[in-house]
Each structure stands twice: as C-alpha cells, then as structure tokens.
Write a protein that holds these residues in place. Sequence first.
Motif, PDB file in Angstrom:
ATOM      1  N   ASP A   1      -5.177   4.770   0.503  1.00  0.00           N
ATOM      2  CA  ASP A   1      -4.792   4.988  -0.897  1.00  0.00           C
ATOM      3  C   ASP A   1      -5.888   4.605  -1.882  1.00  0.00           C
ATOM      4  O   ASP A   1      -5.720   4.722  -3.094  1.00  0.00           O
ATOM      5  CB  ASP A   1      -3.493   4.246  -1.235  1.00  0.00           C
ATOM      6  CG  ASP A   1      -3.605   2.721  -1.111  1.00  0.00           C
ATOM      7  OD1 ASP A   1      -4.731   2.195  -1.009  1.00  0.00           O
ATOM      8  OD2 ASP A   1      -2.557   2.052  -1.098  1.00  0.00           O
TER       9      ASP A   1
ATOM     10  N   SER B   1      -6.731   0.443   2.522  1.00  0.00           N
ATOM     11  CA  SER B   1      -5.860   1.586   2.791  1.00  0.00           C
ATOM     12  C   SER B   1      -6.510   2.909   2.406  1.00  0.00           C
ATOM     13  O   SER B   1      -7.450   2.969   1.596  1.00  0.00           O
ATOM     14  CB  SER B   1      -4.541   1.408   2.027  1.00  0.00           C
ATOM     15  OG  SER B   1      -3.770   2.587   2.050  1.00  0.00           O
TER      16      SER B   1
ATOM     17  N   HIS C   1       0.829  -1.211   0.000  1.00  0.00           N
ATOM     18  CA  HIS C   1       0.000   0.000   0.000  1.00  0.00           C
ATOM     19  C   HIS C   1       0.863   1.261   0.000  1.00  0.00           C
ATOM     20  O   HIS C   1       2.025   1.245   0.429  1.00  0.00           O
ATOM     21  CB  HIS C   1      -0.930   0.002   1.213  1.00  0.00           C
ATOM     22  CG  HIS C   1      -2.034  -1.002   1.127  1.00  0.00           C
ATOM     23  ND1 HIS C   1      -3.133  -0.847   0.310  1.00  0.00           N
ATOM     24  CD2 HIS C   1      -2.200  -2.194   1.759  1.00  0.00           C
ATOM     25  CE1 HIS C   1      -3.934  -1.894   0.447  1.00  0.00           C
ATOM     26  NE2 HIS C   1      -3.394  -2.726   1.322  1.00  0.00           N
TER      27      HIS C   1
END
Length: 316
Positions: A166, A164, A144
């Motif tokens: 992200d 995550s 991640h």
Amino acid sequence: MLLSGCDAGPRPFGQSRYAEGTVLAADTSADGRFTLISTGPSPVQVWQRGDAEPLYHWYQGESQQDIVLLATSPDGQAAATATEDTLALWSLATGRNRGFYRLNHPLRALAIADRGRAVLLGYHNGEAEFVDLTSGRRLLFMGHRDRINSVDLSADGRLALTGSHDGEAILWQTGDAAILARLPHAHSVSLVRLDEEGRRAFSADAQGGGQLWRLPSGEPLAALQVPGRGQTFISARFDPEQDRLLTGGTARRLQLWQLDDGRLLDSLQVGLHTRLRPASAMVYGVAFVNPQQIYSISSAGLGETWALSQRESRHE
C-alpha cells in the motif's frame, strides 16, 4: 574463485560455495558466523563460517513445499524457517527444533527477536501477527490496506516495522499495537529494517528508492543517494556503531552507505555461479563481521567476505 573473467573491481578475500544450484532463500547472522541456505524443500543447510561441511540440516516437518523464508535473531542465538504455510523455530547454539506451527494465511515476511523469544509474521492478506513465544500471547496488527512485503523486529521484540504494497511502512508497539510512526512512500514498500535498538530504520520501495528514518518520531534522516536506475534492495543491515548501512540488491549489488546523509561509501559486485543463467545474482543476506570486514550471501550460493578499510578511506 568462481567469478566471471570480465569482472572488474575488488575481489573478496574469502569465498565459500554453499550450494551448486539456485538458492531460493538465504540469511546470515549479524556477524556472518552462521549462514542459512534453502534450495527448495527441506532440509535447510546451516553453515558455520570456516567449516567445510554444514553444521546442521533442518527439516520442516513433513512439508514438501519450498522453504522460502529464513530469519536469524539479532543476537545470533535463534532462527526461523518457513514455507508459505508452516513455520519452524530453531536454536543456532544446539541445532534443536524449538517449535513447529501451521499457519492459517499465506506467509510473505518473517522476523525473529533475540533468543527467539518472539516472531513477527507478515501475511498476504495485509495483516501482521506478533507472537510472544514465551507467554504464547498473540497480537494481530491490521493497520495496512494491502499485502505485507517485509517486516522487522527490534532486538528486544518491543517494536515492529512492517512494509506493505500500500506504499506505507508503519512502526508500532508489539505490546498494544499502538502506531508510533507512519513512513510514507510513493510506491510499494519492498524492504524494511530496524537497527537493533529501534532508533533508526531503513525502508526501500519497488522503484529502487531507499530512505533512512529517525525513530520513534518517523522524521526523515536521509535518502540514499542511489546512482543510476534499476536498483532493487533485497537485504540490509545496520552496523553496531549505527553510522553505516550495508545493503544487498539485485544485479550482484553489495553497497555501503553513510547514515547521516545517505552517501554511497562503497559498491561491490558479488560473485557468479558459472553454470547458471542468467549470469547474475541477488544478495539475500549481509553482515558486518567487524568494522573492516563485511560478508554477503547470494542466490549464486556464494558466501563472500570483503575488506572495507582501504576502499572506505578513499571516500573520506
């Protein structure tokens, strides 16, 4: 029952108050038998369904930090409790401590496999760590690009799912960290859950979207048909037959979904703590007691059992 007078809709047929103040963290075993409650620093209270007093009081060593993460194994035999920088493992059968660890990075997410044989830790720095507690083997996953918000393990500990900030959830093998599937989202992934055998997954994003996936291919199965806006998913559980998903969220939401098409089957509101403001609650943990009954534990400190059979029939 300690519910607000203006509430409409079904009421739980069983209700227990586990805390008088705000609950920081809570979790329940898959069948709702055990409920873990944290209201700050040690102890964590462990309740068994139907008991008038806590079964265990668990102390996090000498730490005075708040206990903010709780996890129970899919088989209901083990549990883990954590502050931001300490982790403790426990037997639910005996109440005994099975290990205490200090962590090198701030912890954000936690999961535990059957019999407590492995744990998965998600860190603020974007790394996830798998620890085999039988052999002592440790594996660091660095797939991640931003902080980890949620993690889960298959019951046997062989598959890990990490979500995550992200905007990606990743399914990977704990044996060698090989990535099996990437599950993309338009926003930060706030919650991930696996069924016990690792054949289906659920992931939710920070904007209230929920997606079901077929594993290990990562093929989209269905998007949850979320009514309206403002939904934030906090907890989720697949039922043993793998045809339904139970979720808990903000604003007292307890919802049941059909797996194959994401259809909403049932929607309930958990109870309130009458002396706490604002007058709302987050559903921290959910469980299938049996095919006709579900269980919820919320930030209001209420454990509630609900009947499903009559309401579900109206959606068929």
